[in-house]
Scaffold this motif. Structure first.
Motif, PDB file in Angstrom:
ATOM      1  N   GLY A 160       0.904  -1.402  -0.158  1.00 38.17           N
ATOM      2  CA  GLY A 160       0.172  -0.061   0.098  1.00 38.17           C
ATOM      3  C   GLY A 160       0.943   1.126  -0.073  1.00 38.17           C
ATOM      4  N   ILE A 161       2.200   1.277   0.112  1.00 42.36           N
ATOM      5  CA  ILE A 161       3.059   2.375  -0.193  1.00 42.36           C
ATOM      6  C   ILE A 161       3.944   2.283  -1.214  1.00 42.36           C
ATOM      7  CG2 ILE A 161       4.897   3.422   1.486  1.00 42.36           C
ATOM      8  CD1 ILE A 161       2.371   3.527   2.818  1.00 42.36           C
ATOM      9  N   SER A 162       4.097   3.449  -1.767  1.00 43.38           N
ATOM     10  CA  SER A 162       4.976   3.390  -3.073  1.00 43.38           C
ATOM     11  C   SER A 162       6.074   4.322  -2.846  1.00 43.38           C
ATOM     12  CB  SER A 162       4.153   3.874  -4.265  1.00 43.38           C
ATOM     13  OG  SER A 162       3.944   5.356  -4.239  1.00 43.38           O
ATOM     14  N   VAL A 163       7.398   3.901  -3.196  1.00 42.59           N
ATOM     15  CA  VAL A 163       8.763   4.452  -2.770  1.00 42.59           C
ATOM     16  C   VAL A 163       9.229   4.682  -4.084  1.00 42.59           C
ATOM     17  CG1 VAL A 163      10.979   4.655  -1.584  1.00 42.59           C
ATOM     18  CG2 VAL A 163       8.902   3.574  -0.414  1.00 42.59           C
ATOM     19  N   MET A 204      -2.217   6.226   0.766  1.00 37.82           N
ATOM     20  CA  MET A 204      -3.282   6.586   1.100  1.00 37.82           C
ATOM     21  C   MET A 204      -3.535   6.798   2.370  1.00 37.82           C
ATOM     22  SD  MET A 204      -6.394   4.804  -1.200  1.00 37.82           S
ATOM     23  CE  MET A 204      -6.344   3.341  -0.296  1.00 37.82           C
ATOM     24  N   ASP A 205      -2.686   5.952   3.345  1.00 35.93           N
ATOM     25  CA  ASP A 205      -2.799   5.989   4.830  1.00 35.93           C
ATOM     26  C   ASP A 205      -1.664   6.885   5.388  1.00 35.93           C
ATOM     27  OD1 ASP A 205      -3.137   5.389   7.448  1.00 35.93           O
ATOM     28  OD2 ASP A 205      -2.942   3.289   7.116  1.00 35.93           O
ATOM     29  N   GLN A 206      -1.921   7.867   5.980  1.00 34.90           N
ATOM     30  CA  GLN A 206      -1.105   8.910   6.567  1.00 34.90           C
ATOM     31  C   GLN A 206      -0.219   8.127   7.712  1.00 34.90           C
ATOM     32  OE1 GLN A 206      -2.649  12.210   9.102  1.00 34.90           O
ATOM     33  NE2 GLN A 206      -1.078  13.592   8.145  1.00 34.90           N
ATOM     34  N   GLN A 207      -0.668   7.370   8.371  1.00 37.72           N
ATOM     35  CA  GLN A 207      -0.173   6.642   9.502  1.00 37.72           C
ATOM     36  C   GLN A 207       0.997   5.833   8.880  1.00 37.72           C
ATOM     37  OE1 GLN A 207      -0.296   3.112  10.634  1.00 37.72           O
ATOM     38  NE2 GLN A 207       1.321   3.647  12.315  1.00 37.72           N
ATOM     39  N   ALA A 208       0.560   5.142   7.863  1.00 41.26           N
ATOM     40  CA  ALA A 208       1.540   4.002   7.380  1.00 41.26           C
ATOM     41  C   ALA A 208       2.926   4.741   6.469  1.00 41.26           C
ATOM     42  CB  ALA A 208       0.778   3.054   6.148  1.00 41.26           C
TER      43      ALA A 208
END
Length: 177
Positions: free
Chosen positions: A120-123, A136-140
């Motif tokens: 769910g995270i793109s780097v 999409m997730d601020q915490q993640a």
């Protein structure tokens, strides 16, 4: 009274929300996210405006009121724009590169650090000394950026390390003769 909790959350165009009991589900162009609120607050959906009301005047209800409103606003922002953290590598020989889905970091250790990017995270690595973490997730997103930064936090004497973009590092003076 909560100053944050009193503000209604207006959903941008292209975003829809559904409330089922204490759970709100927000759909947008980037995907779907949901949040389950505690029993101390009510979530009211009226058209494209979400309002949060406390169910009493207890301390816990007042605490949950502002937090729930912030979480709903973050859901709406996450499914439309997403969140982004930018990191800089400062130091001689400090480099970053993407290797498939993993981030490869050269940070002055005797070995290269391989950081596995969570789901769910793109780097992305626009330059060898810049890392951009998005999702999409601020915490993640924040947790992923903090985990990358933890490999080599900035030190106060030369300022070397991984820092957030535009982060101020308090510099110390070295030893004097």
């Amino acid at each position: 009274m909560s100053r944050i909790g009193k503000k209604p959350v207006e959903l941008p165009s292209g975003v829809s929300a559904q409330v089922k009991g204490q759970t709100i589900e927000v759909k947008g162009p980037k995907g779907t996210r949901s949040f389950t609120a505690g029993d101390d607050v009510d979530i009211i959906l009226d058209g494209n405006v979400v309002t949060i009301k406390p169910r009493g005047l207890s301390k816990r209800a007042r605490q949950q009121w502002g937090m729930t409103r912030s979480m709903v606003a973050n859901l709406a922002q996450g499914v439309t724009d997403g969140f982004k953290k930018e990191l800089e590598l400062v130091g001689v020989g400090y480099r970053a590169a993407m290797q498939g889905k993993d981030l490869k970091l050269s940070l002055g250790y005797s070995h290269e650090v391989i950081f596995t990017v969570p789901e769910g995270i793109s780097v992305t690595v626009p330059k060898q000394t810049e890392i951009v973490v998005e999702g999409m997730d601020q915490q993640a997103v924040g947790e992923c950026a903090a985990n990358i930064r933890k490999w080599r936090s900035p030190e106060p004497y030369k300022g070397k390390g991984i820092r957030y973009k535009d982060e101020y590092i308090f510099r110390k003076e070295g030893k004097k003769k």
